[in-house]
Design an enzyme around this catalytic site. Sequence first.
Site, PDB file in Angstrom:
ATOM      1  N   ALA B  87       0.029 -51.802 -60.920  1.00  0.00           N
ATOM      2  CA  ALA B  87      -1.104 -50.880 -60.995  1.00  0.00           C
ATOM      3  C   ALA B  87      -2.198 -51.243 -59.978  1.00  0.00           C
ATOM      4  CB  ALA B  87      -1.692 -50.824 -62.410  1.00  0.00           C
ATOM      5  N   ALA B 287     -13.825 -55.531 -53.132  1.00  0.00           N
ATOM      6  CA  ALA B 287     -12.445 -55.058 -52.963  1.00  0.00           C
ATOM      7  C   ALA B 287     -12.022 -54.113 -54.077  1.00  0.00           C
ATOM      8  CB  ALA B 287     -11.488 -56.249 -52.920  1.00  0.00           C
ATOM      9  N   LYS B 288     -11.201 -53.132 -53.716  1.00  0.00           N
ATOM     10  CA  LYS B 288     -10.515 -52.277 -54.683  1.00  0.00           C
ATOM     11  C   LYS B 288      -9.012 -52.554 -54.569  1.00  0.00           C
ATOM     12  CE  LYS B 288     -13.863 -48.528 -53.967  1.00  0.00           C
ATOM     13  NZ  LYS B 288     -14.044 -47.152 -53.435  1.00  0.00           N
ATOM     14  N   GLY B 291      -2.604 -51.360 -53.499  1.00  0.00           N
ATOM     15  CA  GLY B 291      -1.164 -51.642 -53.472  1.00  0.00           C
ATOM     16  C   GLY B 291      -0.290 -50.412 -53.558  1.00  0.00           C
ATOM     17  N   GLU B 292      -0.438 -49.638 -54.622  1.00  0.00           N
ATOM     18  CA  GLU B 292       0.460 -48.494 -54.790  1.00  0.00           C
ATOM     19  C   GLU B 292      -0.057 -47.261 -54.068  1.00  0.00           C
ATOM     20  OE1 GLU B 292       1.477 -47.780 -58.901  1.00  0.00           O
ATOM     21  OE2 GLU B 292       1.581 -49.914 -59.281  1.00  0.00           O
TER      22      GLU B 292
END
Lengths: 160, 335
Positions: B87, B287-288, B291-292
């Site tokens: 996630a 940061a956010k 990844g997906e």
Amino acid sequence: MAKVPVQLTLNGTERAEFIDGGLTLLNALRDRFGDTSPKGGCHQGTCGACSVIVDGDLKLSCLTLAETCNGAHVETTAGLAADGIQHPLQRAFLDGFAAQCGFCTPGMIMAAKALLARVPNPSRDDVVEAISGNICRCTGYEPIIQAILSAARSNSQNAA
Amino acid sequence: MALKRGRGVAAINYPTGMNLGGDPSQALVHSTPTGAFMVTLSSVDLGQGLRQVMAQICAETIGIPTEQVTIDTADTDTGPHCMGTFASRGTHRIGNAVAQAAREARQVMLEVAAEALEVDAGDLDTDGKGMIHVKGAPQKSISVFDTALAAHFKYGRSISGRGMFLVPRSFPETETGAMKPATCYAHACTVVDVEVDDETGEVDVVSVKNVFEVGRALNPSMVEQQLVGGSWMGISHALYETTEPYYPAREHGGRDFNEYLMPGPGNLAETETIVLERPAADGPYGAKGVGEMCANPQIPAVANAIFDAVGVRIDSLPITPEKILRALKAQRAAA
Ligand code: FES
Ligand code: FES
């Protein structure tokens, strides 16, 4: 089953092991010779992660019988760094962020090494062709292509 | 019969992590007797660089070089609890936990240094290179190395810290169904140009242009690497990959690598990727999670580009030549 002796030169060192007949070179390297740098992705010749160089030729070690490598010179990524100094290809992969999970990396590097031995100044198309048997899940290939081209450039600079 | 060009655009709003039970992750930080720092986690690095980024966050927070940090992770028997690496939550959730643990460890470190220097801990600062000094008086200093030695052998202090990320669980409102599923959102937009052969149904991706808004890129090279790889993966999902080509029927599904379609290095579309940074208020150093998200916007953009090119809407993935040809046939029959 009767064991079969296999004698080969692995990354410059003479080695011998008794193996089960029919063992693939990939499993022999990993389980008998203790070199886990070639990876087993598919064990059926599709992913290229197991690529090694046998007597100068790029081979899929999962489709090569270990017995057929008697007396051969086998090169893997484990033998690339000399005295702790990374091979130009390893350096270029690191500097170019050309690995994420790293599973395809040993196969990519061996395919690239075989290419550069044949074609020292490859074109982009040459590089794409050379790694077309290697699957990468993570990088989208572009960083790998760039790393190989940059290793070739640094090689030719050193030679000049 | 002809090659038809089309352009598709898609923009997405991507939640970082999830909020089922608060999305918790924990981190522990402690110093060795010689002033190196260990971060203990249970969070798995799948190759996206979690260990590198956690080391950076810990080092930045304590005020030491990144090389002085060792990440010990992925043993769920012995590490502190983590929900997992999924996630797009790693950098944000685990990073927050590491930053909190590192802040506590830094505080103890400064207290020990203050005792050794006979000053107030609040007057001390770090130089990021291994020294702790009095603010405005850099000559009055002690190394992190000596501070750790003093803590262990003289003052009996453990330079350590505990970190925890947890958000209050959000339940849907019964009236409206509204809830807060995530704490921050990353964003992306992709423009794809395709060429569709209306005789064979084949799609050639001519160019892919992505913009990703990532909060802050803590390690810009690794962020770029992940976005470039992800963009390719999005195209691959849009046009090639499936284990269930005729779902729910099981026939013709790929059973191994030989039968699973994935583009190789010869099928690369020209790709451009731009990173925008708008730091998240609750992210570690802004940061956010990306990844997906990096593999998401390409999929609707490709579908839209195909619609633009040949006028058929394909709403299941992957968009195979067969689906396009069937849709074109239905379109002609309806005309
Ligand atoms: S393991 Fe040999 S090609 Fe995949
Ligand atoms: S880096 Fe993961 S498969 Fe290539």
